[in-house]
Design a protein around this motif. Structure first.
Motif, PDB file in Angstrom:
ATOM      1  N   TRP A 203      -5.891   1.462  -3.815  1.00 33.84           N
ATOM      2  CA  TRP A 203      -6.598   1.680  -2.554  1.00 33.84           C
ATOM      3  C   TRP A 203      -5.716   1.335  -1.352  1.00 33.84           C
ATOM      4  O   TRP A 203      -5.713   2.052  -0.344  1.00 33.84           O
ATOM      5  CB  TRP A 203      -7.884   0.851  -2.521  1.00 33.84           C
ATOM      6  CG  TRP A 203      -8.653   0.994  -1.250  1.00 33.84           C
ATOM      7  CD1 TRP A 203      -8.804   0.071  -0.262  1.00 33.84           C
ATOM      8  CD2 TRP A 203      -9.359   2.166  -0.804  1.00 33.84           C
ATOM      9  NE1 TRP A 203      -9.558   0.565   0.768  1.00 33.84           N
ATOM     10  CE2 TRP A 203      -9.923   1.856   0.459  1.00 33.84           C
ATOM     11  CE3 TRP A 203      -9.576   3.413  -1.344  1.00 33.84           C
ATOM     12  CZ2 TRP A 203     -10.680   2.763   1.182  1.00 33.84           C
ATOM     13  CZ3 TRP A 203     -10.338   4.335  -0.623  1.00 33.84           C
ATOM     14  CH2 TRP A 203     -10.874   4.004   0.620  1.00 33.84           C
ATOM     15  N   ILE A 204      -4.972   0.245  -1.440  1.00 35.84           N
ATOM     16  CA  ILE A 204      -4.061  -0.137  -0.349  1.00 35.84           C
ATOM     17  C   ILE A 204      -3.071   0.989  -0.083  1.00 35.84           C
ATOM     18  O   ILE A 204      -2.853   1.395   1.072  1.00 35.84           O
ATOM     19  CB  ILE A 204      -3.310  -1.434  -0.697  1.00 35.84           C
ATOM     20  CG1 ILE A 204      -4.270  -2.627  -0.686  1.00 35.84           C
ATOM     21  CG2 ILE A 204      -2.165  -1.672   0.286  1.00 35.84           C
ATOM     22  CD1 ILE A 204      -3.646  -3.917  -1.197  1.00 35.84           C
ATOM     23  N   LYS A 208      -2.790   3.549   3.213  1.00 36.30           N
ATOM     24  CA  LYS A 208      -1.494   3.663   3.886  1.00 36.30           C
ATOM     25  C   LYS A 208      -1.062   5.130   3.976  1.00 36.30           C
ATOM     26  O   LYS A 208      -0.554   5.590   5.005  1.00 36.30           O
ATOM     27  CB  LYS A 208      -0.458   2.836   3.128  1.00 36.30           C
ATOM     28  CG  LYS A 208       0.972   3.009   3.624  1.00 36.30           C
ATOM     29  CD  LYS A 208       1.872   3.452   2.501  1.00 36.30           C
ATOM     30  CE  LYS A 208       3.266   3.688   2.987  1.00 36.30           C
ATOM     31  NZ  LYS A 208       4.140   4.294   1.957  1.00 36.30           N
ATOM     32  N   ALA A 236       1.826  -5.495  -1.231  1.00 36.56           N
ATOM     33  CA  ALA A 236       0.835  -5.316  -2.288  1.00 36.56           C
ATOM     34  C   ALA A 236       1.338  -5.843  -3.627  1.00 36.56           C
ATOM     35  O   ALA A 236       0.554  -6.326  -4.445  1.00 36.56           O
ATOM     36  CB  ALA A 236       0.467  -3.833  -2.416  1.00 36.56           C
ATOM     37  N   THR A 243      -6.894  -6.891   1.658  1.00 32.02           N
ATOM     38  CA  THR A 243      -7.466  -5.599   2.000  1.00 32.02           C
ATOM     39  C   THR A 243      -6.366  -4.654   2.464  1.00 32.02           C
ATOM     40  O   THR A 243      -5.261  -5.090   2.828  1.00 32.02           O
ATOM     41  CB  THR A 243      -8.525  -5.738   3.107  1.00 32.02           C
ATOM     42  OG1 THR A 243      -7.871  -6.155   4.322  1.00 32.02           O
ATOM     43  CG2 THR A 243      -9.588  -6.754   2.721  1.00 32.02           C
ATOM     44  N   ALA A 244      -6.678  -3.366   2.469  1.00 28.61           N
ATOM     45  CA  ALA A 244      -5.702  -2.373   2.915  1.00 28.61           C
ATOM     46  C   ALA A 244      -5.348  -2.603   4.386  1.00 28.61           C
ATOM     47  O   ALA A 244      -4.179  -2.499   4.779  1.00 28.61           O
ATOM     48  CB  ALA A 244      -6.260  -0.969   2.712  1.00 28.61           C
TER      49      ALA A 244
END
Length: 614
Positions: A203-204, A208, A236, A243-244
């Protein structure tokens, strides 16, 4: 930093090159380095084939089909019909088979499961079959193609999101652990799975990607934001639990004032990149790619240290300090007390079996009898296996996984109970022999049934067993006992042992039966005199690992719950039946259709490439 990167690469050359090579194959990064693999397939030929099939679904193309892919077959089906796609796939397959027959016989494409899979996948026939199946259910060929397009798009997105999008984080973790420690194991590729943070890392990286995609719509954004978000995969990799937004913001603040510097740093590798182009990407694979990542890992460590010193917002989330410095003895002692206790144990206490029984146990993994002292010995060995993997952590050779702020997932009880270094009694080996012989029989009978639609009792014997499978399993467990602690060596040795066993069995049986062939791998992809092939050896290698690390320990654990007298009685009955079968088959071997009619089946394959000999 480049000097430090080279030093790190020198210490971890194999694992670093492997990481970048996997990323290239997955098209996660460095995919341009594999351009040499398609250098022999001129795009002009591919375009000619596309044009010959486009619009009318007709045309007999007899040239190379390198460069044609699933998307072309699917497009033809969408523009014309399923039959047009089938014709195109068949032409691609026929061309590939013709080229294999005219080239090295080791690269056969006419027989075997591996050849069939290669042909079906590379030609796109699998898509045509799926479209036809869906069309028969829905009553519309167009619906079948539409469903395939939608499913294909979803699968491609899932693969990109979970693998291609996330793998840069995985390899950054590998490189980060190589900063300080001398040993990085392949298990670190599943670091995100062990801490259950793979989805968070995905998800991160996805957020991005979306941010950068939107910024790329502006002229300046495409360049500036590339470097603003440059540190996201490193962040990451250190802490995938943030969180992202936190990861992206932290990268942006870390790169403030360093974007031009980062650009110049990248530019300093231009000479190596040119050398990679001149070697069609080969030099990039074996040096430039891992060298660059190792150097930029040093760069990230420098910016991280600067961010912590300046107390940038969110910098406190970069809490994995053991990536950059080794823990002191007190810290290790607090987390690895059980490991240290085993390490400090006198050598005599770790080996309780002496004499010839100890020699057989240590070298061949066999315990002739299961006495009470043997059971205690087994329990101690199981504990040693669990501890052994963490000794490098204690000695400062590898990253101390127990010190990571997010605890790594403990192994399940079933897996934890499987002691792959355990020793097997004679009765357990007999059960393993018959179990795997029966499995081999089921496998070959099943494959023949699928390929020809008829039941054939495969093998030279009449009973439901193929002893070559059982013999190979027992040889792996005994002869290769000393290699169990190293899965890579175990795999290679298994391939060698099983390849030798199969080759010699084929030769001896052929001589003993007056030239009768019991199997022939001619036409299989990568074969040696038709007696062994890469397909079989690969199956033996992977199957051997499954036997050593999972199947054999499970069988042994199961037998421990059964009364030993019953196990012995069953083994004696099976051995009696097997010896009687072998004696009778020596005089009247189980030969005939589907077993020894090799030449007839080979001729059948040469007439119709759709028939697969297994």
């Amino acid at each position: 930093m480049k000097h430090q990167g080279r030093s790190s690469l020198k210490r971890h050359y194999v694992i670093f090159v492997a990481a970048c090579l996997i990323a290239a194959f997955l098209s996660a990064e460095f995919s341009g380095s594999l351009e040499f693999s398609s250098a022999q397939n001129p795009e002009g030929v591919s375009e000619q084939i596309r044009s010959d099939f486009s619009g009318n679904g007709q045309g007999a193309v007899k040239t190379s089909v390198g460069g044609i892919g699933w998307d072309d077959v699917l497009r033809i089906m969408a523009e014309d019909d399923t039959e047009a796609g089938r014709e195109m796939a068949e032409q691609i397959e026929e061309d590939a088979i013709a080229r294999s027959e005219n080239g090295n016989s080791m690269f056969g494409r006419t027989r075997g499961v591996l050849s069939g899979v290669v042909n079906e996948v590379s030609s796109g026939s699998i898509l045509v079959t799926a479209a036809a199946a869906i069309g028969s259910i829905t009553g519309s060929d167009n619906a079948g193609v539409l469903v395939l397009i939608v499913l294909g798009a979803l699968l491609m997105f899932a693969f990109w999101f979970l693998v291609q999008n996330t793998f840069p984080v995985v390899i950054r973790r590998v490189f980060l652990e190589g900063l300080t420690y001398d040993r990085v194991t392949p298990q670190r590729f599943v670091f995100l799975l062990r801490i259950r943070k793979w989805m968070k890392a995905s998800w991160i990286m996805f957020v991005k990607y979306i941010y950068y995609l939107l910024w790329s719509l502006t002229l300046v954004g495409a360049f500036v934001k590339r470097y603003s978000y440059y540190m996201v995969p490193y962040i990451a990799a250190e802490n995938p639990d943030m969180t992202a937004r936190q990861a992206i913001t932290l990268s942006r603040k870390m790169m403030k004032g360093h974007k031009w510097q980062c650009f110049v740093f990248e530019l300093s590798f231009i000479g190596w990149e040119i050398l990679g182009v001149l070697t069609l990407g080969v030099f990039n694979i074996f040096y430039t790619n891992p060298y660059k990542v190792a150097s930029f890992t040093q760069y990230y460590a420098h910016l991280r240290r600067e961010a912590i010193e300046k107390k940038l917002p969110e910098a406190e989330l970069l809490y994995d300090n053991w990536l950059y410095e080794k823990p002191d003895d007190w810290t290790i002692a607090a987390k690895y007390a059980d490991v240290i206790a085993v390490m400090e144990m006198p050598a005599g206490e770790t080996e309780t079996l002496a004499g010839w029984r100890g020699f057989i146990a240590r070298n061949f993994g066999v315990l002739l009898m299961r006495r009470e002292e043997d059971k205690k010995y087994e329990k101690k060995q199981a504990e040693l296996v669990r501890i052994q993997a963490m000794i490098d952590d204690v000695q400062g050779e590898a990253y101390p996984v127990r010190l990571y702020p997010i605890p790594e997932e403990d192994r399940r009880k079933l897996v934890q109970s499987l002691n792959y270094m355990q020793h097997y009694s004679i009765w357990t080996l007999i059960v393993i022999f018959f179990s795997l012989s029966f499995f081999g029989w089921l496998w070959e009978v099943g494959m023949h049934l699928v390929a020809y639609g008829e039941f054939v009792n495969r093998g030279a014997l009449y009973g439901p067993w193929l002893p070559i499978y059982g013999s190979g399993s027992v040889l792996i467990l005994t002869l290769l006992n000393r290699l169990r602690h190293n899965p890579a060596l175990e795999f290679l040795a298994t391939v060698v042992v099983c390849g030798f066993l199969e080759y010699m069995t084929s030769l001896v049986m052929e001589i003993a039966t007056g030239g009768m062939k019991w199997w022939d791998y001619s036409g299989y992809f990568l074969n040696l005199n038709g007696r062994i092939c890469a397909e079989g050896l690969l199956v033996f290698g992977v199957g051997g690992l499954a036997i050593v690390y999972v199947i054999a320990p499970m069988i042994d654990n199961l037998l421990e719950r059964i009364d030993e007298k019953k196990v012995k009685a069953a083994c004696i009955v099976l051995l009696t039946l097997f010896v009687a079968d072998a004696a009778y088959s020596r005089i009247h071997p189980n030969a005939g259709k589907g077993i020894t009619d090799i030449e007839a089946r080979t001729e059948k394959v040469s007439v119709s490439s759709g028939d697969r000999v297994l």
